[in-house]
Design a protein around this motif. Structure first.
Motif, mmCIF file in Angstrom:
data_model
loop_
_atom_site.group_PDB
_atom_site.id
_atom_site.type_symbol
_atom_site.label_atom_id
_atom_site.label_comp_id
_atom_site.label_asym_id
_atom_site.label_seq_id
_atom_site.Cartn_x
_atom_site.Cartn_y
_atom_site.Cartn_z
ATOM 1 N N LYS A 1 18.487 85.778 21.799
ATOM 2 C CA LYS A 1 17.790 84.681 21.134
ATOM 3 C C LYS A 1 16.678 85.196 20.224
ATOM 4 C CE LYS A 1 17.311 80.933 23.463
ATOM 5 N NZ LYS A 1 16.892 79.909 24.456
ATOM 6 N N ASP A 2 16.016 86.289 20.630
ATOM 7 C CA ASP A 2 14.893 86.793 19.837
ATOM 8 C C ASP A 2 15.331 87.701 18.691
ATOM 9 O OD1 ASP A 2 15.640 89.112 21.127
ATOM 10 O OD2 ASP A 2 13.843 89.250 22.379
ATOM 11 N N ARG A 3 16.644 87.998 18.602
ATOM 12 C CA ARG A 3 17.173 88.864 17.533
ATOM 13 C C ARG A 3 16.428 90.194 17.473
ATOM 14 N NH1 ARG A 3 19.976 84.808 17.824
ATOM 15 N NH2 ARG A 3 20.854 83.639 16.069
ATOM 16 N N ALA A 4 16.088 90.747 18.638
ATOM 17 C CA ALA A 4 15.284 91.966 18.696
ATOM 18 C C ALA A 4 16.112 93.234 18.492
ATOM 19 C CB ALA A 4 14.554 92.043 20.035
ATOM 20 N N HIS B 1 16.036 105.836 12.478
ATOM 21 C CA HIS B 1 16.022 104.635 13.322
ATOM 22 C C HIS B 1 14.593 104.173 13.613
ATOM 23 C CE1 HIS B 1 16.438 101.984 16.753
ATOM 24 N NE2 HIS B 1 15.683 102.795 17.457
ATOM 25 N N SER B 2 14.344 102.901 13.375
ATOM 26 C CA SER B 2 13.069 102.285 13.751
ATOM 27 C C SER B 2 13.334 100.817 14.016
ATOM 28 C CB SER B 2 12.025 102.438 12.637
ATOM 29 O OG SER B 2 12.456 101.794 11.453
ATOM 30 N N ARG B 3 12.698 100.284 15.023
ATOM 31 C CA ARG B 3 12.980 98.913 15.442
ATOM 32 C C ARG B 3 12.297 97.914 14.521
ATOM 33 N NH1 ARG B 3 12.889 97.905 21.696
ATOM 34 N NH2 ARG B 3 14.591 99.374 21.381
ATOM 35 N N GLU B 4 13.074 96.920 14.075
ATOM 36 C CA GLU B 4 12.538 95.863 13.228
ATOM 37 C C GLU B 4 12.171 94.663 14.090
ATOM 38 O OE1 GLU B 4 15.341 95.036 10.136
ATOM 39 O OE2 GLU B 4 15.739 97.162 9.756
ATOM 40 N N ASP B 5 11.463 93.708 13.491
ATOM 41 C CA ASP B 5 11.043 92.517 14.237
ATOM 42 C C ASP B 5 12.232 91.620 14.565
ATOM 43 O OD1 ASP B 5 8.400 93.310 14.210
ATOM 44 O OD2 ASP B 5 7.962 92.275 12.341
ATOM 45 N N THR B 6 13.095 91.422 13.600
ATOM 46 C CA THR B 6 14.288 90.587 13.812
ATOM 47 C C THR B 6 15.461 91.183 13.043
ATOM 48 O OG1 THR B 6 13.711 89.147 11.940
ATOM 49 C CG2 THR B 6 13.004 88.436 14.145
#
Length: 357
Positions: free
Chosen positions: A162-165, A321-326
């Motif tokens: 749901k949070d598209r994390a 690689h780096s994590r995005e907000d959505t």
């Protein structure tokens, strides 16, 4: 053999070879593996080699170790016992990593939350490069807290949060069901029934939506009496078909939401002495191995497990690689596999047996 349409502009996979050679992907893997000692019949071997040559699939391939540390990718399933075919996604991951010699491991948690927690803990202790978290049924999931904390790249396959994390990839079920229904509409059918999966599932909702959208586009009124809820198993396809064909105005075509229910549909129609496709046309979904063995061979939509595995591996191992907000949800097209279970309506030799039921 002729190269099928629809794969000219993309990478040819082992799944494509299996489809053209009309055998399992496992058999293709054995034949094309230079080190395999398993005996395969001469006829099957020649058919597979001919299909590979027709498609331009590279047989002489060997892993080329990449420069730098070995990367390890863990593919974690919720419950493979529900749908063993889901393991094909691992072949997609493995195919992407083949040329670099990276290592792929698969784990099955048997739908047990405690086992899932223990499995992920064991995987994370070894500091994997990436984790592909996958479900056998397309659905919304609550991603385990451990995956939010890891530095490993995480990709969701056949599910989404749901949070598209996290990056996620799913099949294009709405478009696929739309195309399945449109095949029947293009053949002249107007009384088209739909046997769905269990109504609460995302995949059932999406495939039903695609069916209804295709009808609306063709200006065919939706008739709820032509929809029957199944449970993905042969028996429900059989029962639903008997119920549909006993209607005062039975359908001339049936779209089954998976191939297992289509097998049950076949059995019911044959028990009623109805011919497929002259009396009733049938379309399935998933392109399980059995689809090409039915009589007549089943027209169906291919569940893109292999392609989804390739996409997940490519995304998980992307440099920088780096994590995005959505993240947006990526949908992979479900390819139409046309066989012999659809005929034009009315067919020249359609009988009056249906109206007599």
């Amino acid at each position: 053999m002729h190269k099928p349409t629809g794969i000219k502009d993309r990478r040819v996979t082992m799944s494509d070879v299996a489809n053209l050679a009309q055998c399992s992907q496992s058999t293709v893997s054995v034949v094309l593996s230079p080190d395999s000692k398993i005996k395969i019949s001469k006829d099957t071997r020649e058919r597979i080699l001919k299909a590979a040559a027709t498609l331009g699939y590279s047989i002489e391939r060997a892993p080329t170790p990449r420069v730098g540390p070995l990367r390890r990718i863990a593919v974690v399933f919720d419950d493979l016992t529900v749908c063993p075919e889901a393991v094909i996604a691992v072949d997609g991951v493995r195919e992407f990593t083949w040329e670099t010699g990276d290592i792929v491991s698969a784990y099955n948690c048997h739908a047990d939350p405690q086992m899932e927690e223990r499995t992920l803990a064991a995987i994370l202790r070894d500091s994997p490069s990436a984790i592909v978290y996958t479900t056998v049924r397309t659905r919304l999931v609550e991603v385990p807290e451990q995956l939010y904390k890891t530095e490993a790249s995480v990709v969701l396959l056949n599910c989404y949060s749901k949070d598209r994390a996290f990056p996620s990839v799913v099949p294009g079920d709405v478009a696929g069901a739309n195309r399945a229904t449109d095949v029947l509409i293009a053949a002249g059918h107007r009384r088209i029934a739909h046997i769905t999966g269990e109504a609460w599932m995302d995949v059932s909702k999406d495939r039903n939506r695609g069916y209804r959208e295709a009808l609306a586009t063709a200006d065919i009124p939706f008739d709820p009496e032509l929809v029957r809820e199944g449970n993905w198993q042969l028996g429900s396809g059989y029962d639903a078909t008997l119920s549909l064909m006993r209607m005062a105005r039975p359908p001339t075509a049936i779209f089954c939401s998976n191939d297992r229910m289509a097998i049950g549909c076949y059995e019911a129609l044959k028990e009623m002495r109805l011919n497929i496709p002259d009396d009733v046309s049938v379309v399935g979904f998933d392109d399980d191995e059995i689809a090409s063995q039915l009589n007549p061979k089943l027209t169906t939509l291919k569940f893109p497990r292999h392609q989804m595995g390739i996409w997940a591996a490519e995304r998980a191992l992307a440099p920088g690689h780096s994590r995005e907000d959505t993240y947006r949800i990526v949908k992979i097209e479900c390819e139409l596999v046309e066989r012999q279970s659809v005929a034009r309506f009315p067919s020249a030799n359609r009988t009056a047996r249906v109206t007599a039921l």
